[in-house]
Design a protein around this motif. Structure first.
Motif, PDB file in Angstrom:
ATOM      1  N   ILE B 121       0.802  -1.229   0.000  1.00  0.00           N
ATOM      2  CA  ILE B 121       0.000   0.000   0.000  1.00  0.00           C
ATOM      3  C   ILE B 121       0.838   1.285   0.000  1.00  0.00           C
ATOM      4  O   ILE B 121       0.565   2.191  -0.785  1.00  0.00           O
ATOM      5  CB  ILE B 121      -1.036  -0.048   1.134  1.00  0.00           C
ATOM      6  N   PRO B 122       1.888   1.387   0.848  1.00  0.00           N
ATOM      7  CA  PRO B 122       2.662   2.629   0.794  1.00  0.00           C
ATOM      8  C   PRO B 122       3.288   2.873  -0.587  1.00  0.00           C
ATOM      9  O   PRO B 122       3.350   4.012  -1.053  1.00  0.00           O
ATOM     10  CB  PRO B 122       3.753   2.412   1.850  1.00  0.00           C
ATOM     11  N   GLY B 125       0.597   3.817  -3.106  1.00  0.00           N
ATOM     12  CA  GLY B 125       0.187   5.209  -2.908  1.00  0.00           C
ATOM     13  C   GLY B 125       1.027   6.163  -3.717  1.00  0.00           C
ATOM     14  O   GLY B 125       0.527   7.145  -4.264  1.00  0.00           O
ATOM     15  N   ILE B 126       2.316   5.862  -3.815  1.00  0.00           N
ATOM     16  CA  ILE B 126       3.226   6.767  -4.526  1.00  0.00           C
ATOM     17  C   ILE B 126       3.013   6.665  -6.038  1.00  0.00           C
ATOM     18  O   ILE B 126       2.943   7.671  -6.737  1.00  0.00           O
ATOM     19  CB  ILE B 126       4.690   6.428  -4.177  1.00  0.00           C
ATOM     20  N   GLY B 129      -1.393   6.684  -7.055  1.00  0.00           N
ATOM     21  CA  GLY B 129      -2.341   7.608  -6.466  1.00  0.00           C
ATOM     22  C   GLY B 129      -3.221   6.879  -5.469  1.00  0.00           C
ATOM     23  O   GLY B 129      -3.198   5.634  -5.400  1.00  0.00           O
ATOM     24  N   LEU B 130      -3.977   7.639  -4.718  1.00  0.00           N
ATOM     25  CA  LEU B 130      -4.726   7.049  -3.613  1.00  0.00           C
ATOM     26  C   LEU B 130      -6.220   6.968  -3.902  1.00  0.00           C
ATOM     27  O   LEU B 130      -6.998   6.520  -3.082  1.00  0.00           O
ATOM     28  CB  LEU B 130      -4.500   7.882  -2.345  1.00  0.00           C
ATOM     29  N   GLU B 131      -6.596   7.418  -5.096  1.00  0.00           N
ATOM     30  CA  GLU B 131      -8.024   7.445  -5.427  1.00  0.00           C
ATOM     31  C   GLU B 131      -8.413   6.176  -6.204  1.00  0.00           C
ATOM     32  O   GLU B 131      -7.814   5.134  -6.008  1.00  0.00           O
ATOM     33  CB  GLU B 131      -8.339   8.725  -6.200  1.00  0.00           C
ATOM     34  N   LEU B 210      -7.793   1.634   3.516  1.00  0.00           N
ATOM     35  CA  LEU B 210      -6.379   1.939   3.724  1.00  0.00           C
ATOM     36  C   LEU B 210      -5.801   2.957   2.749  1.00  0.00           C
ATOM     37  O   LEU B 210      -4.789   3.581   3.046  1.00  0.00           O
ATOM     38  CB  LEU B 210      -5.547   0.647   3.664  1.00  0.00           C
ATOM     39  N   LEU B 211      -6.387   3.099   1.575  1.00  0.00           N
ATOM     40  CA  LEU B 211      -5.955   4.193   0.694  1.00  0.00           C
ATOM     41  C   LEU B 211      -6.863   5.385   1.023  1.00  0.00           C
ATOM     42  O   LEU B 211      -7.232   5.562   2.173  1.00  0.00           O
ATOM     43  CB  LEU B 211      -6.066   3.762  -0.770  1.00  0.00           C
ATOM     44  N   SER B 212      -7.201   6.196   0.047  1.00  0.00           N
ATOM     45  CA  SER B 212      -8.130   7.295   0.325  1.00  0.00           C
ATOM     46  C   SER B 212      -9.499   6.697   0.659  1.00  0.00           C
ATOM     47  O   SER B 212     -10.067   5.973  -0.149  1.00  0.00           O
ATOM     48  CB  SER B 212      -8.227   8.180  -0.907  1.00  0.00           C
ATOM     49  N   ALA B 213      -9.990   6.986   1.868  1.00  0.00           N
ATOM     50  CA  ALA B 213     -11.233   6.353   2.317  1.00  0.00           C
ATOM     51  C   ALA B 213     -12.383   6.735   1.389  1.00  0.00           C
ATOM     52  O   ALA B 213     -12.556   7.908   1.057  1.00  0.00           O
ATOM     53  CB  ALA B 213     -11.547   6.768   3.738  1.00  0.00           C
ATOM     54  N   ARG B 218     -15.342   4.352   3.758  1.00  0.00           N
ATOM     55  CA  ARG B 218     -15.542   5.660   4.388  1.00  0.00           C
ATOM     56  C   ARG B 218     -16.670   5.605   5.419  1.00  0.00           C
ATOM     57  O   ARG B 218     -16.584   6.216   6.483  1.00  0.00           O
ATOM     58  CB  ARG B 218     -15.841   6.705   3.312  1.00  0.00           C
ATOM     59  N   LEU B 221     -15.172   3.808   8.481  1.00  0.00           N
ATOM     60  CA  LEU B 221     -14.213   4.629   9.234  1.00  0.00           C
ATOM     61  C   LEU B 221     -14.903   5.782   9.955  1.00  0.00           C
ATOM     62  O   LEU B 221     -14.606   6.073  11.113  1.00  0.00           O
ATOM     63  CB  LEU B 221     -13.141   5.178   8.286  1.00  0.00           C
ATOM     64  N   GLY B 222     -15.838   6.425   9.259  1.00  0.00           N
ATOM     65  CA  GLY B 222     -16.558   7.547   9.870  1.00  0.00           C
ATOM     66  C   GLY B 222     -17.353   7.100  11.082  1.00  0.00           C
ATOM     67  O   GLY B 222     -17.351   7.756  12.121  1.00  0.00           O
ATOM     68  N   SER B 225     -14.913   6.276  14.061  1.00  0.00           N
ATOM     69  CA  SER B 225     -14.267   7.379  14.770  1.00  0.00           C
ATOM     70  C   SER B 225     -15.264   8.229  15.552  1.00  0.00           C
ATOM     71  O   SER B 225     -14.863   8.994  16.422  1.00  0.00           O
ATOM     72  CB  SER B 225     -13.455   8.242  13.807  1.00  0.00           C
TER      73      SER B 225
END
Lengths: 353, 263
Positions: B121-122, B125-126, B129-131, B210-213, B218, B221-222, B225
């Motif tokens: 994943i890291p 991401g580079i 992209g994270l979308e 783990l990438l862009s929620a 989402r 995660l929402g 939290s």
């Protein structure tokens, strides 16, 4: 044959029912701390111990004995979620939660009678970082600005809202049109460095790492400079447990406060504590640690002198929670903070000093 | 003279489907009742009562949040799965028939198969992209190896006698693969494609966490939290139901495609 199949179909459900019943059967024998004569507290941390978070563990392990505690590092358990840490306490497998102050206020509002009784870390080195021409908080609300932040209620979200409030902005993170949810600050740093986002909330050492690659990077605002009343994390426990274990909790908190005082005064001790207690894969370099220590001392990250949980700061944090839509109202100070225990801890520290 | 034959079977057949359905339904009701009971205990914080979860599910669909999240997750999953299926079956066929591919590509495939995708994943991401693009690539990585390994195994497992029969009919190489090897390997290929569906769902939701929620990730995660436990559990149940429905569909497609074996 059909009967056999039917029974087979029923077995998993019956097993699940039995497991649920067993889980609900209480956990009295699991609790070995608390109560009369107890000398240890089981602490549930809601996130890994970052370098700035080490004073609590350091204080308890180093000074706990001075306050009659018999605790080891095994008394601290690290979770990755406030909800799970809270459930652990409610199930009787831990006594105290060390985590986000706003989350504790939210828990309280949802009917869980948890009270804060000791600081954990007041401030943090988070900054609002901008790049690609984004250099003001007003720019964050431009529809073309891509802003990376964690989920509503997460640490970054609360910090950004606190900074926006302190900077006089009426809008909150929820009003940012170009928001992207990236939970980890490491991922936000990567996105910021690679130009995938124009602004984000990250640690200042992450900003300096990313700034080498980002286009026109700038620190728009930093938490510790803009929001002196911010309280990031604290220790909380069920009110009933605190009532039964007031002196034990005060002793624990006294050891934490001693740790904060010691590490504020001694950089080398801080480096040693990071080596021993921080959950980091790689030890940060000296420059990073020195910058963190300087900020921690100058901006009161570790409120060892006064405990930090003042009515003013708690009210400020609750107002941030209300404005962010997390909390419905600002709670009464005495409903969410066990002031007597914190004051007793400060007395104990003075007796030792 | 009295009849010696026994009367017709009674209304209740202890081995019949009625007992089975009664037990099934009773089990589900017992499970839901236990969930409700446990969720109502004061010390239960992370398990909300099933009635509150059902309400959160209803509210989620009524507001459109769950529908949009589900559609977004499905889009990520379907696009990633189709790409993985094309690559997996194609490269799997190549490995199955080519010594060169077996010596060069197959070891890399096995290494990739054994690597936890989350580790990438890291790096993803580079470079991706994270979308949406990053999420789709994560789904591809999550399921491509399963499809690929099953396909190549299927090809390798074709009985040599079948190929010999084909050759004895003077089948060309193309016809040999089209009419003998591929049909014989179909059960393996479809098994890989079926397992790939489950992995694609897991990959899509993991990427959204783990990438862009986004989408279901989402929502989860929402809710986590903000301690909105009923919505969190409703999101989890929704993900499970999505998996159940899609796996059932995949099984149906598999059965239909392999019906010739039982015909």
């Amino acid at each position: 044959m059909a009967r056999q199949t039917a029974f087979r179909a029923a077995v998993p459900a019956v097993a699940l029912v039995l497991v649920a019943a067993a889980c609900g059967g209480g956990d009295d024998d699991a609790s070995t701390s608390g109560g009369d004569g107890a000398t240890s507290i089981r602490v549930a941390n809601t996130s890994p111990t970052q370098p700035g978070f080490v004073p609590a563990k350091f204080g308890v392990i180093t000074y706990g004995e001075n306050f009659g505690l018999d605790m080891t590092i095994d008394d601290f358990t690290t979770f990755d979620s406030h909800a799970v840490a809270t459930q652990t306490v409610l199930s009787g497998r831990a006594d105290v939660v060390a985590g986000s102050l706003v989350s504790n206020l939210l828990l309280n509002e949802q009917g869980q009678d948890f009270k804060l009784f000791c600081p954990y870390i007041a401030q943090d080195d988070f900054v609002i970082a901008g790049a690609n021409g984004i250099d003001s908080v007003e720019d964050l609300f431009d529809p073309n600005t891509r802003v990376a932040l964690d989920s509503p209620g997460g640490a970054g979200d609360v910090i950004l809202n606190a900074m926006l409030q302190a900077l006089g902005q009426d809008q909150t993170a929820a009003d940012i049109p170009g928001i992207q949810i990236l939970e980890s600050s490491g991922l936000r740093t990567t996105a910021f460095a690679s130009g995938d986002v124009d602004a984000t909330v990250i640690h200042d050492y992450q900003y300096y790492e990313a700034a080498e690659q980002a286009t026109d990077p700038v620190i728009i605002a930093s938490l510790f400079e803009e929001v002196p009343d911010f309280v990031k994390e604290g220790h909380a426990a069920p009110a009933a447990w605190l009532e039964e274990n007031a002196e034990l909790a005060a002793n624990y908190c006294a050891a934490v406060l001693m740790g904060m005082r010691e590490l504020s005064a001694d950089y080398d001790a801080f480096v040693g504590a990071v080596e021993e207690f921080a959950d980091v894969e790689e030890m940060p370099d000296d420059e990073t640690l020195r910058a963190l220590h300087t900020s921690a001392v100058d901006y009161g990250f570790w409120p060892g002198e006064d405990g930090g949980l003042s009515e003013e700061s708690i009210t400020f944090m609750a107002e941030v929670g209300v404005k962010s839509g997390l909390l419905e109202e600002v709670p009464a100070y005495e409903d969410v903070v066990a002031v007597d225990i914190l004051e007793r801890a400060l007395e104990l520290v003075e007796e030792q000093s | 003279m009295a009849s010696t034959t026994k009367p017709a079977a009674a209304t209740f057949d202890p081995t019949g489907p009625m007992l089975m359905w009664t037990l099934r339904i009773t089990s589900v009701i017992a499970l839901l009742a236990a969930w409700e009971w446990y969720g109502r205990k004061p010390e239960s914080f992370t398990i909300a009562p099933v009635s509150e979860v059902a309400t959160a599910m209803w509210d989620g669909f009524a507001s459109g949040d769950f529908g949009r999240a589900l559609a977004g997750t499905m889009l990520t999953m379907v696009v990633g799965y189709v790409i993985a299926a094309v690559i997996g079956v194609g490269v799997g066929l190549w490995i199955g028939v080519s010594r060169y591919a077996q010596n060069t590509i197959e070891p890399l495939v096995h290494a990739g198969y054994a690597t936890p995708v989350s580790l990438l994943i890291p790096i993803l991401g580079i470079y991706t992209g994270l979308e949406l693009r990053g999420r789709i690539i994560l789904v591809v990585l999550w399921c491509v190896f399963e499809i690929l390994v099953n396909t190549s195994t299927g090809i390798k497992e074709v009985p040599p006698a079948l190929i010999d029969v084909g050759k004895s009919f003077n089948a060309s190489k193309f016809d040999l693969y089209r009419k003998v090897v591929l049909p014989a390997a179909r059960p393996y290929i479809f098994l890989g494609l079926k397992i790939g569906v489950g992995r694609a769902i897991r990959g899509a939701v993991t990427a959204e966490l783990l990438l862009s929620a986004a989408n279901l990730g989402r929502v989860l995660l929402g809710a986590q939290s903000t301690f909105d436990i009923p919505t969190l559990l409703a999101g989890i149940v929704l993900t499970m139901l999505l998996g159940l429905v899609l796996m059932r569909l995949a099984s149906l497609v598999e059965r239909r495609s392999l019906a010739y074996r039982t015909a």
